[in-house]
Design a protein around this motif. Structure first.
Motif, short mmCIF file in Angstrom:
data_model
loop_
_atom_site.label_atom_id
_atom_site.label_comp_id
_atom_site.label_asym_id
_atom_site.label_seq_id
_atom_site.Cartn_x
_atom_site.Cartn_y
_atom_site.Cartn_z
N HIS A 16 52.66 35.32 47.01
CA HIS A 16 53.36 34.08 47.39
C HIS A 16 52.47 32.86 47.19
CE1 HIS A 16 55.91 31.29 49.58
NE2 HIS A 16 54.86 30.97 50.34
N VAL A 17 51.19 32.96 47.60
CA VAL A 17 50.30 31.81 47.57
C VAL A 17 49.70 31.57 46.19
CG1 VAL A 17 48.14 30.87 48.51
CG2 VAL A 17 49.75 32.02 50.02
N VAL A 18 49.21 32.63 45.56
CA VAL A 18 48.48 32.50 44.30
C VAL A 18 49.41 32.57 43.09
CG1 VAL A 18 46.61 33.49 42.90
CG2 VAL A 18 46.41 33.43 45.40
N GLY A 19 50.53 33.25 43.26
CA GLY A 19 51.47 33.37 42.15
C GLY A 19 51.35 34.64 41.36
N GLN A 20 50.44 35.52 41.74
CA GLN A 20 50.27 36.84 41.12
C GLN A 20 49.63 37.77 42.13
OE1 GLN A 20 46.37 35.06 38.76
NE2 GLN A 20 47.60 36.53 37.72
N GLY A 21 49.75 39.07 41.89
CA GLY A 21 49.18 40.03 42.81
C GLY A 21 47.66 40.04 42.76
N PRO A 22 47.01 40.62 43.78
CA PRO A 22 45.55 40.62 43.83
C PRO A 22 44.90 41.30 42.63
CG PRO A 22 46.48 41.76 45.74
CD PRO A 22 47.61 41.19 45.01
N LEU A 23 45.42 42.43 42.20
CA LEU A 23 44.81 43.13 41.07
C LEU A 23 45.11 42.43 39.75
CD1 LEU A 23 45.18 46.88 42.05
CD2 LEU A 23 43.39 45.23 42.62
N GLU A 24 46.26 41.75 39.66
CA GLU A 24 46.53 40.92 38.48
C GLU A 24 45.53 39.77 38.41
OE1 GLU A 24 51.05 40.31 37.56
OE2 GLU A 24 50.82 40.42 39.74
N TYR A 25 45.27 39.17 39.56
CA TYR A 25 44.28 38.08 39.60
C TYR A 25 42.91 38.61 39.19
CZ TYR A 25 41.17 34.44 41.20
OH TYR A 25 40.18 33.48 41.24
N LEU A 26 42.52 39.77 39.72
CA LEU A 26 41.22 40.34 39.40
C LEU A 26 41.09 40.57 37.90
CD1 LEU A 26 38.50 41.58 40.23
CD2 LEU A 26 39.72 43.75 40.63
N THR A 27 42.13 41.12 37.28
CA THR A 27 42.09 41.35 35.83
C THR A 27 41.93 40.03 35.08
OG1 THR A 27 43.44 43.35 35.98
CG2 THR A 27 43.38 42.22 33.84
N ALA A 28 42.70 39.01 35.48
CA ALA A 28 42.61 37.71 34.81
C ALA A 28 41.22 37.10 34.96
CB ALA A 28 43.67 36.77 35.38
N TRP A 29 40.61 37.22 36.14
CA TRP A 29 39.28 36.67 36.34
C TRP A 29 38.24 37.45 35.52
CZ3 TRP A 29 36.89 32.52 37.09
CH2 TRP A 29 35.55 32.48 37.49
N ARG A 30 38.38 38.77 35.47
CA ARG A 30 37.48 39.55 34.63
C ARG A 30 37.56 39.12 33.17
NH1 ARG A 30 38.70 45.68 36.94
NH2 ARG A 30 37.09 45.70 38.59
N MET A 31 38.78 38.82 32.70
CA MET A 31 38.94 38.38 31.31
C MET A 31 38.29 37.03 31.07
SD MET A 31 40.32 40.96 29.94
CE MET A 31 39.53 41.94 31.23
N GLU A 32 38.36 36.14 32.08
CA GLU A 32 37.69 34.85 31.95
C GLU A 32 36.18 35.04 31.85
OE1 GLU A 32 38.98 32.04 31.43
OE2 GLU A 32 41.09 32.32 32.01
N LEU A 33 35.63 35.94 32.67
CA LEU A 33 34.20 36.21 32.62
C LEU A 33 33.81 36.83 31.28
CD1 LEU A 33 33.60 37.70 36.19
CD2 LEU A 33 33.02 35.40 35.38
N ALA A 34 34.63 37.76 30.80
CA ALA A 34 34.33 38.39 29.51
C ALA A 34 34.40 37.37 28.38
CB ALA A 34 35.32 39.53 29.25
N ALA A 35 35.41 36.52 28.39
CA ALA A 35 35.55 35.51 27.34
C ALA A 35 34.37 34.54 27.36
CB ALA A 35 36.87 34.75 27.52
N ASP A 36 33.91 34.17 28.55
CA ASP A 36 32.77 33.27 28.65
C ASP A 36 31.52 33.92 28.05
OD1 ASP A 36 31.61 30.75 29.79
OD2 ASP A 36 30.42 32.20 30.91
N ARG A 37 31.31 35.20 28.31
CA ARG A 37 30.14 35.89 27.75
C ARG A 37 30.26 36.05 26.24
NH1 ARG A 37 30.37 36.89 32.91
NH2 ARG A 37 28.67 37.80 34.11
N LEU A 38 31.48 36.25 25.76
CA LEU A 38 31.69 36.35 24.31
C LEU A 38 31.41 35.01 23.63
CD1 LEU A 38 34.97 38.46 24.34
CD2 LEU A 38 32.77 39.20 23.36
#
Length: 335
Positions: free
Chosen positions: A244-266
């Protein structure tokens, strides 16, 4: 359950590469109004003396700015600063182009003094930071909570007036201090209701502990039940509240944040995809590649090659071996 927690705001600001730049001072008097073109970056201004009226394109009500007040314009929208309502504005561009030293003037008096500048961010700032903020953040300067902002503005003002050695570097760092405190005040006050996504989550007592835990240990194999334990609520309560607050589930958010970290390292490192996979919580290169392509539409290797081409003006960059062959072992241009 005791779990190490991090600061998502700090993580995002570091990831998007925040920098600042100060502009010339504006001194105005009498009846005046200046219209500004949509800025290319996040704009900020602070009233050091007097008061004025801020009107922003697409925002129905104007903002009355008093001495000490600041505002952030987080969208590229035209805006007007004026002595009051009903004054016909003139373009600000020629006024600032004709600035005398570090001061742009409109009118004969010095009733109002503003300092301002801009914040520049990396390519992911829009999605990660700016889209979760309202178009305008107005922070009144008279409150006790704004004491640090007032201090930063006083120091910036002093640096701009005296221009001691390294003043540009000092004012840039002070502006970043001001930005962080403006965002803190925004989250702590009624402005948190206008935030969305992860920033709204930081202001929520149930969601915030889970967010901080995921940012502290993004490579951990979190489950919703474990995150619910961190937040001291049931699994169903956390899942529903987070969505309700973030707009996605906790594990969806975790996956999206991991992808941001991976993209930054790439983008900014030369680690192998396998090394990056371990750093962001995937057991193998293929597991990261599958998740990364699902989220971004490209494999990690394709993403890195595309980013390198963009940085080299669309050309394929030379490999390290090719570069050595062109320049010689000493890098001096000899074969």
């Amino acid at each position: 359950m005791s779990v190490q927690q991090a600061d998502p705001l700090e993580d995002v600001l570091a990831l998007v590469g925040t920098t600042s730049r100060l502009s010339v001072r504006l001194v105005a008097g009498g009846e005046w109004a200046l219209s500004f073109e949509p800025p290319p970056a996040v704009k900020f201004n602070a009233v050091r003396r007097g008061h004025c009226l801020l009107t922003v394109e697409g925002v129905p009500e104007p903002f009355e700015l008093a001495e000490g007040d600041c505002f952030l314009l987080t969208r590229s929208r035209a805006f007007t600063l004026a002595s009051g309502p009903g004054v016909r504005p003139v373009p600000a561009g020629p006024i600032f182009a004709a600035a005398d030293g570090d001061v742009a003037r409109v009118g004969a008096d010095e009733d109002v003094v503003l300092i301002g500048g801009r914040f520049d961010f990396g390519e992911r700032a829009k999605e990660l930071l700016l889209d979760v903020l309202p178009p305008v953040i107005h922070v009144p300067g008279h409150t006790a909570e704004a004491a640090t902002v007032r201090w930063a503005l006083e120091q910036i003002d002093a640096e701009l007036r005296a221009r001691p050695l390294a003043s540009t570097l000092v004012t840039g760092h002070l502006a970043l201090v001001m930005l962080i405190h403006l965002l803190r005040l925004h989250l702590a006050g009624a402005g948190a209701e206008a935030a969305s996504g992860w920033m709204a989550g930081l202001a929520d007592p149930v969601v915030a502990p889970a967010l901080r835990a995921m940012h502290a240990r993004p490579a951990h194999a979190w489950t919703v039940a474990e995150l619910a334990g961190v937040a001291a609520v049931s699994r169903s309560t956390l899942a529903a509240r987070f969505k309700h607050v973030v707009g996605q589930g906790p594990l969806e958010y975790l996956t999206a944040w991991r992808m941001e970290l991976a993209a930054d390292r790439l983008r900014h490192g030369d680690d192998t995809v396998a090394m990056i996979a371990r750093e962001v919580g995937y057991g193998s290169e293929s597991a990261l590649s599958s998740a990364f392509k699902r989220v971004t539409g490209a494999s990690p290797r394709e993403f890195r090659r595309r980013d390198l081409r963009l940085r080299h003006g669309g050309r394929e960059p030379a490999s390290p071996r090719e570069s050595r062959r062109r320049t010689g072992p000493a890098g001096d241009g000899r074969p």
